[in-house]
Design a protein around this motif. Structure first.
Motif, short mmCIF file in Angstrom:
data_model
loop_
_atom_site.label_atom_id
_atom_site.label_comp_id
_atom_site.label_asym_id
_atom_site.label_seq_id
_atom_site.Cartn_x
_atom_site.Cartn_y
_atom_site.Cartn_z
N GLY A 141 -2.68 4.07 -5.30
CA GLY A 141 -1.32 3.85 -4.82
C GLY A 141 -1.00 2.38 -4.63
N GLY A 142 0.27 2.13 -4.33
CA GLY A 142 0.72 0.77 -4.12
C GLY A 142 1.21 0.13 -5.41
N THR A 143 1.80 -1.05 -5.23
CA THR A 143 2.35 -1.81 -6.36
C THR A 143 1.91 -3.26 -6.23
OG1 THR A 143 4.27 -0.36 -6.46
CG2 THR A 143 4.45 -2.49 -7.56
N VAL A 144 1.57 -3.87 -7.37
CA VAL A 144 1.21 -5.28 -7.41
C VAL A 144 2.17 -6.00 -8.33
CG1 VAL A 144 -0.55 -6.99 -8.00
CG2 VAL A 144 -1.22 -4.80 -6.99
N VAL A 145 2.85 -7.01 -7.79
CA VAL A 145 3.71 -7.88 -8.58
C VAL A 145 3.02 -9.23 -8.67
CG1 VAL A 145 5.96 -8.99 -8.73
CG2 VAL A 145 5.78 -6.67 -7.81
N GLU A 146 2.74 -9.69 -9.92
CA GLU A 146 2.02 -10.95 -10.11
C GLU A 146 2.78 -11.82 -11.10
OE1 GLU A 146 -2.41 -12.64 -11.38
OE2 GLU A 146 -1.94 -10.50 -11.51
N GLY A 160 8.79 -20.63 -18.78
CA GLY A 160 7.70 -20.41 -19.72
C GLY A 160 6.55 -19.63 -19.10
N GLY A 161 6.79 -18.97 -17.98
CA GLY A 161 5.75 -18.20 -17.31
C GLY A 161 5.79 -16.74 -17.66
N SER A 162 5.11 -15.94 -16.83
CA SER A 162 5.02 -14.50 -17.10
C SER A 162 5.06 -13.72 -15.80
CB SER A 162 3.73 -14.18 -17.86
OG SER A 162 2.60 -14.57 -17.09
N LEU A 163 5.42 -12.42 -15.90
CA LEU A 163 5.48 -11.53 -14.73
C LEU A 163 4.81 -10.22 -15.12
CD1 LEU A 163 6.85 -11.16 -11.82
CD2 LEU A 163 8.47 -9.72 -13.06
N ARG A 164 3.96 -9.72 -14.21
CA ARG A 164 3.26 -8.45 -14.46
C ARG A 164 3.43 -7.56 -13.23
NH1 ARG A 164 -1.91 -6.75 -13.29
NH2 ARG A 164 -2.40 -8.81 -12.45
N ILE A 165 3.76 -6.29 -13.45
CA ILE A 165 3.90 -5.31 -12.37
C ILE A 165 2.98 -4.15 -12.67
CG2 ILE A 165 5.48 -3.78 -11.15
CD1 ILE A 165 7.76 -5.63 -11.89
N ASP A 166 2.02 -3.89 -11.77
CA ASP A 166 1.03 -2.82 -11.96
C ASP A 166 1.03 -1.88 -10.77
OD1 ASP A 166 0.16 -3.75 -14.40
OD2 ASP A 166 -1.40 -5.04 -13.53
N GLY A 167 0.57 -0.66 -11.05
CA GLY A 167 0.32 0.32 -9.99
C GLY A 167 -1.15 0.63 -9.96
N PRO A 168 -1.96 -0.04 -9.13
CA PRO A 168 -3.42 0.16 -9.15
C PRO A 168 -3.79 1.55 -8.66
CG PRO A 168 -2.79 -1.19 -7.28
CD PRO A 168 -1.54 -0.99 -8.11
N PRO A 169 -5.02 1.98 -9.01
CA PRO A 169 -5.48 3.29 -8.52
C PRO A 169 -5.47 3.34 -6.99
CG PRO A 169 -6.95 2.43 -10.23
CD PRO A 169 -6.00 1.33 -9.88
N GLY A 180 0.81 -1.22 0.00
CA GLY A 180 0.00 0.00 0.00
C GLY A 180 0.84 1.25 0.00
N GLY A 181 2.01 1.20 -0.61
CA GLY A 181 2.91 2.35 -0.61
C GLY A 181 2.59 3.36 -1.69
N GLY A 182 3.61 4.14 -2.03
CA GLY A 182 3.43 5.23 -2.98
C GLY A 182 3.40 4.79 -4.43
N GLY A 183 3.73 3.53 -4.73
CA GLY A 183 3.72 3.05 -6.11
C GLY A 183 4.97 3.43 -6.87
N ARG A 184 5.04 2.97 -8.10
CA ARG A 184 6.20 3.24 -8.95
C ARG A 184 6.03 4.58 -9.64
NH1 ARG A 184 7.29 -1.47 -12.99
NH2 ARG A 184 9.32 -0.41 -13.10
N SER A 185 7.13 5.29 -9.81
CA SER A 185 7.11 6.55 -10.53
C SER A 185 6.90 6.27 -12.01
CB SER A 185 8.43 7.32 -10.34
OG SER A 185 8.65 7.57 -8.96
N PRO A 186 6.04 7.05 -12.70
CA PRO A 186 5.82 6.83 -14.14
C PRO A 186 7.14 6.95 -14.92
CG PRO A 186 4.18 8.33 -13.24
CD PRO A 186 5.20 8.15 -12.17
#
Length: 651
Positions: free
Chosen positions: A633-638, A622-631, A597-603
């Motif tokens: 704030g915060g960061t999600v690594v999936e 053979g997998g995948s990685l996704r990094i998002d900054g949801p509305p 729940g932090g400040g998220g990544r800088s654009p």
């Protein structure tokens, strides 16, 4: 997607060959006319009748053979066969007329005299000139071979017209000798030629040998051998020689007459072999077995016994002569299978070239599933026929083939393609697997480099400055020991605490790379230890894990590495007091999610070493990685890691 097309013969090109075809047709008509006149006369059968049958057979067989060759391609051999057919037809017509005119009380001359000389130049040219030129490019033949043969044939013909019998016999003897030389030359070429170019040359050498030897009885004193032996050998050679010419010149494209040619060649070869067996057995047994007729009876029994083994031995060889590789694709597949061990960049090129050469195709190309042409042999001048390629239970690409101009892909060729395409599919799968392995090695190399960069950063930015500070602190203690022992003890205690923290940092780095508990107890206990370790430093990790017990080691290591790096980034850069980690099976994969729940990544912020390391860990499996900054704030690594490939790799 290419359509399956049937390429029709080029009618304009066929029309340009009408004169050559007309020659063959005229020769065949002359042969039929001579035979008809002979039958109409109802003569007493004798040796002349056998020679007339030979001349008529030469006219019919070589007339049709020359017409077939010249209707398919412009080749000098086709015209030479037409000349031989015309000579045979003219001789047959003259012989038939002589018999008919004599029976009707008419004067047979001057036309009847052609029966003794019209056959000479063409028939001698069959085994003195033609074998040198029976090749894809007649210009490649040594000039002296056909030149000597043509000289002997013309000289013998001139002497036969002039009725110079002694000189004719000498010239005919030279023809026999040069015929043997020609047969040896063809056999030598067969032994030295590549396998696809050697098809038919063995039969051509045998036919040349039989034709040359068939004239030997004419050179011997009367009574040594039966005179019928010469026309008999001539007739036998007609079953071998034309088929060999067709196989070499037309390259196993016989316009649907393969069955007839195959059976004719097999019958002729059996006749030669069994006749030779009978004669040899008769000669050998006549001096051993007493009593009249017993030697011939035993020789006949030997022939009966030899029929089936001879047929079984000859049949596959005749089959290979007429049909080429299309008749026995398993041999080609075995040869191509040996090339699979190469597994280099030229593997697919070699396989498609083998298919094109073996089946006499204009072009062959292998196309991948993405539509990229990976290998090609030859140049297509028509729309190709597409054959799907499948291996390991799924499609791997497409094989594109085109027949030579004026030809079609017949049923036998298609069946051969179906068999050979399996080898090409295996090569395509091997190529794809090799490419994937190369990419995996590259990813592993990058992952190792990034892990080394992480260790270097920790040592350079963390442990290095700390050790330098400890060194300065120890220098300060050394200065205070004598003047202020109490202050020195206080400073030593502070330095000891700092050293304990640095030791713990080293342990954190080691556990982040691969903690011992991960190997000993599995992924979930290792994650709980991660939670405990971060809790000691004041960062709360809320773990929600539902991990199967029999998780493959590669998946467990990748999942832990991604979770540990994501939690470490959240603790260092998010500014939040904790994060949530979820690990569980999702369909056929293992899902790892870290939310803070932090400040998220800088654009526009560039990805760091840790982010690259997480992505590489996922892609290795053979997998995948996704990094998002949801509305908000915060960061999600999936990350989603497939289980099936990892299970196979772990095995």
């Amino acid at each position: 997607m290419p359509r399956t097309v049937a390429v029709r013969p080029d009618l304009g090109r066929l029309a340009s060959e009408v004169p050559g075809v007309a020659l063959g047709g005229a020769a065949a008509l002359l042969g039929v006319a001579g035979t008809a006149m002979f039958v109409a006369a109802r003569p007493v059968l004798g040796e002349d009748a056998l020679f007339l049958v030979v001349d008529a057979t030469v006219a019919l067989v070589y007339g049709l053979t020359s017409a077939l060759v010249l209707s398919r391609r412009r080749h000098v051999v086709g015209y030479l066969l037409a000349v031989a057919a015309l000579g045979g037809g003219l001789s047959a017509a003259a012989g038939g007329w002589r018999v008919l005119a004599t029976a009707r009380g008419l004067s047979p001359e001057p036309f009847a005299s052609a029966f003794s000389w019209a056959w000479v130049p063409g028939t001698l040219g069959l085994f003195l000139v033609v074998p040198w030129l029976v090749r894809q490019r007649p210009a490649d033949a040594p000039w002296w071979g056909p030149t000597v043969g043509a000289t002997i044939a013309v000289t013998t013909a001139v002497l036969s017209v002039g009725l110079h019998y002694t000189a004719f016999s000498v010239s005919l003897g030279a023809a026999v000798v040069w015929g043997l030389v020609t047969a040896a030359g063809v056999e030598r070429r067969r032994r030295r030629a590549p396998a696809p170019d050697a098809v038919g040359l063995g039969w051509l050498a045998l036919g040349t040998l039989v034709l040359a030897v068939s004239f030997v009885p004419l050179l011997l004193p009367l009574g040594w051998v039966p005179l019928w032996l010469t026309p008999a050998l001539h007739l036998v050679s007609q079953a071998l020689f034309p088929a060999a010419v067709l196989a070499v010149v037309l390259r196993q494209r016989l316009w649907g007459i393969e069955v007839a040619v195959s059976r004719t060649v097999l019958a002729g070869a059996l006749t030669v072999g069994l006749s030779a067996t009978y004669l040899l057995a008769t000669v050998l047994l006549s001096g051993v077995v007493p009593g009249e007729g017993w030697a011939q009876t035993l020789a006949a029994a030997a022939v009966v016994v030899a029929v089936q083994p001879s047929r079984l031995w000859l049949e596959p060889r005749v089959h290979r002569l007429v049909y080429g590789a299309a008749g026995d694709p398993s041999r080609v597949a075995a040869r191509m299978g040996g090339e699979l061990g190469r597994a280099d960049g030229r593997l697919l090129d070699s396989l498609v070239e083998s298919v094109r050469t073996a089946l006499r195709l204009e072009s062959v190309a292998a196309r991948g599933e993405d539509g990229t042409v990976l290998a090609t042999a030859g140049t297509a001048t028509a729309e190709p026929t597409a054959l799907p390629l499948a291996a390991a239970g799924g499609p791997v690409g497409t094989l594109l083939v085109t027949a030579r101009p004026g030809e079609v892909l017949d049923g036998r060729t298609r069946r051969a393609l179906d068999e050979l395409s399996a080898v090409v599919a295996a090569g395509l799968l091997l190529r794809r697997t090799a490419d994937e392995l190369a990419r995996t090695r590259e990813r592993l190399t990058r992952a190792r480099l990034q892990e080394r960069q992480v260790i270097r950063r920790e040592l350079h930015d963390g442990l290095g400055p700390s050790l330098a500070g400890l060194r300065l602190g120890l220098s300060g203690v050394a200065n205070l020991v004598g003047a202020d022992p109490e202050a020195a003890r206080t400073m030593l205690a502070a330095l000891q605490e700092e050293l304990d923290r640095r030791v713990e940092d080293v342990r954190v780095v080691a556990r982040t790379l691969l903690p011992p508990v991960l190997e000993e107890l599995g992924l979930e206990p290792a994650l709980r230890e991660l939670v405990t370790r971060h809790a000691e430093s004041g960062f709360t990790v809320r773990l929600h894990a539902d991990v199967p017990g029999a998780l493959p080691a590669p998946v467990a290591a990748a999942a832990y590495g991604i979770a540990a790096e994501a939690v470490l980034n959240a603790a260092r850069h998010s500014g939040a007091g904790g994060c949530d980690v979820e690990v569980g099976v999702d369909g056929a994969g293992l899902r790892v999610v870290c939310r803070d729940g932090g400040g998220g990544r800088s654009p526009g912020a560039p990805a760091g070493v840790g982010t690259h390391a997480m992505r590489e860990r996922a892609e290795e499996l053979g997998g995948s990685l996704r990094i998002d900054g949801p509305p908000g704030g915060g960061t999600v690594v999936e990350a989603l890691l497939p289980l099936a490939p990892a299970l196979e790799e772990s095995r």
